[in-house]
Design a protein around this motif. Sequence first.
Motif, PDB file in Angstrom:
ATOM      1  N   LEU A  64      -1.764  17.729  -1.341  1.00  0.00           N
ATOM      2  CA  LEU A  64      -3.032  17.198  -0.852  1.00  0.00           C
ATOM      3  C   LEU A  64      -3.998  17.034  -2.019  1.00  0.00           C
ATOM      4  N   ASN A  65      -4.881  16.085  -1.879  1.00  0.00           N
ATOM      5  CA  ASN A  65      -5.887  15.832  -2.909  1.00  0.00           C
ATOM      6  C   ASN A  65      -6.714  17.095  -3.172  1.00  0.00           C
ATOM      7  N   PHE A  66      -6.959  17.361  -4.434  1.00  0.00           N
ATOM      8  CA  PHE A  66      -7.764  18.513  -4.877  1.00  0.00           C
ATOM      9  C   PHE A  66      -7.147  19.855  -4.498  1.00  0.00           C
ATOM     10  N   SER A  67      -5.819  19.885  -4.410  1.00  0.00           N
ATOM     11  CA  SER A  67      -5.225  21.191  -4.140  1.00  0.00           C
ATOM     12  C   SER A  67      -4.957  21.941  -5.437  1.00  0.00           C
ATOM     13  N   LEU A 105      -2.812  12.102 -10.453  1.00  0.00           N
ATOM     14  CA  LEU A 105      -1.566  11.408 -10.122  1.00  0.00           C
ATOM     15  C   LEU A 105      -1.897  10.058  -9.524  1.00  0.00           C
ATOM     16  N   LEU A 106      -1.315   9.018 -10.085  1.00  0.00           N
ATOM     17  CA  LEU A 106      -1.487   7.683  -9.517  1.00  0.00           C
ATOM     18  C   LEU A 106      -0.163   7.240  -8.921  1.00  0.00           C
ATOM     19  N   CYS A 107      -0.249   6.442  -7.878  1.00  0.00           N
ATOM     20  CA  CYS A 107       0.959   5.930  -7.236  1.00  0.00           C
ATOM     21  C   CYS A 107       0.717   4.477  -6.872  1.00  0.00           C
ATOM     22  N   ARG A 108       1.709   3.626  -7.179  1.00  0.00           N
ATOM     23  CA  ARG A 108       1.572   2.237  -6.736  1.00  0.00           C
ATOM     24  C   ARG A 108       2.881   1.748  -6.148  1.00  0.00           C
ATOM     25  N   ALA A 109       2.759   0.996  -5.062  1.00  0.00           N
ATOM     26  CA  ALA A 109       3.916   0.354  -4.450  1.00  0.00           C
ATOM     27  C   ALA A 109       3.925  -1.098  -4.884  1.00  0.00           C
ATOM     28  N   ASN A 114       0.827  -1.192   0.000  1.00  0.00           N
ATOM     29  CA  ASN A 114       0.000   0.000   0.000  1.00  0.00           C
ATOM     30  C   ASN A 114       0.872   1.257   0.000  1.00  0.00           C
ATOM     31  N   SER A 115       0.245   2.390  -0.215  1.00  0.00           N
ATOM     32  CA  SER A 115       0.970   3.662  -0.205  1.00  0.00           C
ATOM     33  C   SER A 115      -0.015   4.801   0.025  1.00  0.00           C
ATOM     34  N   ILE A 116       0.505   5.939   0.393  1.00  0.00           N
ATOM     35  CA  ILE A 116      -0.290   7.159   0.308  1.00  0.00           C
ATOM     36  C   ILE A 116       0.566   8.284  -0.268  1.00  0.00           C
ATOM     37  N   ILE A 117      -0.113   9.203  -0.916  1.00  0.00           N
ATOM     38  CA  ILE A 117       0.530  10.425  -1.390  1.00  0.00           C
ATOM     39  C   ILE A 117       0.266  11.464  -0.296  1.00  0.00           C
ATOM     40  N   LYS A 118       1.326  11.951   0.337  1.00  0.00           N
ATOM     41  CA  LYS A 118       1.152  12.901   1.449  1.00  0.00           C
ATOM     42  C   LYS A 118       1.072  14.335   0.946  1.00  0.00           C
ATOM     43  N   ALA A 119       1.820  14.624  -0.110  1.00  0.00           N
ATOM     44  CA  ALA A 119       1.803  15.988  -0.673  1.00  0.00           C
ATOM     45  C   ALA A 119       2.006  15.882  -2.180  1.00  0.00           C
ATOM     46  N   ASN A 164      -6.465  -1.355  -0.796  1.00  0.00           N
ATOM     47  CA  ASN A 164      -5.120  -0.957  -1.266  1.00  0.00           C
ATOM     48  C   ASN A 164      -5.081  -0.631  -2.752  1.00  0.00           C
ATOM     49  N   ARG A 165      -6.212  -0.176  -3.280  1.00  0.00           N
ATOM     50  CA  ARG A 165      -6.184   0.289  -4.663  1.00  0.00           C
ATOM     51  C   ARG A 165      -5.069   1.329  -4.830  1.00  0.00           C
ATOM     52  N   ILE A 166      -4.507   1.369  -6.020  1.00  0.00           N
ATOM     53  CA  ILE A 166      -3.533   2.398  -6.402  1.00  0.00           C
ATOM     54  C   ILE A 166      -3.942   3.757  -5.814  1.00  0.00           C
ATOM     55  N   SER A 167      -3.005   4.450  -5.211  1.00  0.00           N
ATOM     56  CA  SER A 167      -3.299   5.735  -4.585  1.00  0.00           C
ATOM     57  C   SER A 167      -3.490   6.797  -5.661  1.00  0.00           C
ATOM     58  N   GLU A 168      -4.386   7.715  -5.392  1.00  0.00           N
ATOM     59  CA  GLU A 168      -4.720   8.693  -6.436  1.00  0.00           C
ATOM     60  C   GLU A 168      -4.980  10.065  -5.817  1.00  0.00           C
ATOM     61  N   ILE A 169      -4.446  11.092  -6.448  1.00  0.00           N
ATOM     62  CA  ILE A 169      -4.865  12.455  -6.116  1.00  0.00           C
ATOM     63  C   ILE A 169      -5.088  13.216  -7.420  1.00  0.00           C
ATOM     64  N   LYS A 170      -5.882  14.265  -7.300  1.00  0.00           N
ATOM     65  CA  LYS A 170      -6.054  15.193  -8.411  1.00  0.00           C
ATOM     66  C   LYS A 170      -5.561  16.564  -7.955  1.00  0.00           C
TER      67      LYS A 170
END
Lengths: 354, 354
Positions: free
Chosen positions: B249-252, B317-321, B242-247, B343-349
């Motif tokens: 922030l989503n929808f910034s 932005l997609l992110c996968r570990a 799993n992963s998260i995008i910390k910065a 644990n779907r691929i992490s995503e932000i816009k």
Amino acid sequence: MYNRSVRPFLTTRSLAPENQESPIHFLTKPIISYEYFYLRNHFNYPTLKEENFFFSIGGEVTQPQTFHLYDLLQMPKRKVLMLLECAGNKRSKFEPKVYGEQWEEGAISQGVWEGVSLKDLFQYTGLKAQAKEIVFEGYDFGEDKSKGKYLSYKRSLPLSKALHEDTIIAYKYNDQPISLKHGAPFRLIVPHWYGMASVKWVKSMDVVSYSFQGPYQTEDYVYYPYEDSDIDAYPVTTINVNSIIKAPLNFSILKKGEHTIKGIAWTGMGNVRKVELSLDHGQTWMEAKIEQEIKSHYSWVSWTFLWEFHKPGEYTLLCRAIDSHNRAQPMEAFWNRKGYGYNRISEIKVKIEG
Amino acid sequence: MYNRSVRPFLTTRSLAPENQESPIHFLTKPIISYEYFYLRNHFNYPTLKEENFFFSIGGEVTQPQTFHLYDLLQMPKRKVLMLLECAGNKRSKFEPKVYGEQWEEGAISQGVWEGVSLKDLFQYTGLKAQAKEIVFEGYDFGEDKSKGKYLSYKRSLPLSKALHEDTIIAYKYNDQPISLKHGAPFRLIVPHWYGMASVKWVKSMDVVSYSFQGPYQTEDYVYYPYEDSDIDAYPVTTINVNSIIKAPLNFSILKKGEHTIKGIAWTGMGNVRKVELSLDHGQTWMEAKIEQEIKSHYSWVSWTFLWEFHKPGEYTLLCRAIDSHNRAQPMEAFWNRKGYGYNRISEIKVKIEG
């Protein structure tokens, strides 16, 4: 070390500038203490110096003057229980999604503001005949990241709004000096308008004879109904009629039987006249019991509704507030590009187990 | 009163029992202090009494015994940096939505746990040949609202997992006695499994010759792939990659130019081998730079990726570990009725402005 006490906290949306939501679902009192009051900033906090304890009034007045906190303490007091709500409250709920701070339901808080009505204050300076708006500037400034510019926070009010008896320059909140984070020593408090109008850390009031065009009222805090065009845009002002369901929490799992559904409702025009709930997707509505803990034109009301869930299954609960101007929360949100004023009918889903 | 300091807080999901998320996006250090460690409880906190400083070992052992904290302090120490993640972390992201605590991305934290390996501890009691599982019971108990029953918290581990050298009965966290809210004085710490296995306030360890069937491993913490049927159900154990995008922030909303994309990634099998980002909805992937601040098999890694946004517009932005067992975050979440292991691929816009 062995601390068993349980309490909610503010929910962090960003730290520079600091934006934090009130844990509104977990608060039970009608007056919110500082530590649970939402924080919405455009810049870092200003440093409080001796000069901050003064503000000036100039422009289209007969007698420009500077006022110290001590001067204000000598003037007639005005004390009002008033809610403040960020215009972006509930922004995260828009579909299609809208960019910006992803506020959920907690960018709202209320308490007792105390200060001097501007209408009384301006007795000391007079107003010239050509006076049209008052421009309020805060001591906060810095780089606005979304604009890539250095700015201070400035907004204007039309004279009619500024001179309403409950538009005050406040120096106390809940009988204490206003805290730095909420605008010490002077915060403008504007009834019935979204929170961006209630300028913090007031530095000056400039009376002007024209329509002020600052970015915080001509770029931001404007409803843009279209994604790719600015036509039909108009400024954000009055708070929309709105509500939240505080309990049960959304997507909670409950046992069969009686449950008290609870929430709050508010409006920026008149009073909340009625709160209704629907368990059949809006075909029929049942009236909730409204309790107004404290008499105020500017506070939310609490409401409750007792419901017995007989059968296991998934339920959708809708709630709508209707105000004394007959404004009701709509079934569809008014989508706008910057995501202001969300007030679609409140909704939660619960799962009832056997 | 004039406090300008800015800090994040835990995010409240419920107060009885207390469930709070870590403000993970706003934390920069690899070791999380108590005040920012997520809280996930099934009941109210137990009261800490003299008797809690003991736990007993019984059942299929050659020598049943009771151990005091002082006994454990005499035994060989094991100290591990380990993350704990709630099996329900990210539950709010499931589509269709899933009932239960609506965790976002912060039901994960990590720090240094210190105690005694169970493998060493069980030297003192021995194990009979028929021993199959160890049942751990906590001092916490009460009404489980979703079950309408009074229960205590109990879960078992198979012997092979229990006797792994890094399965420990911990009495310190970050070199301090464990705080009450996190399981004082004794917390079981189970590497690579979701947090429900790391039983707090350990009261007893009961060695059994059968498969234990408690509700916290046969009703809850079970993957149910279907809405209306329990077929193909299987227990929640190992943490998914799993992963998260910390910065950001989503929808910034960001300005054009260079931005550092930052996050963390983790797995319950082996190590994180690679973190990849995509800006074209998964057609092409670019490798992020992994930094492991502290050597540990059980901690997350931080990653960064420098990207220049040339053109204004909206970006996904997609992110996968991907871990050393070649498990990668999938494009579609594995939907399951109780909402575990998302644990779907992490995503932000993000929206880039000119």
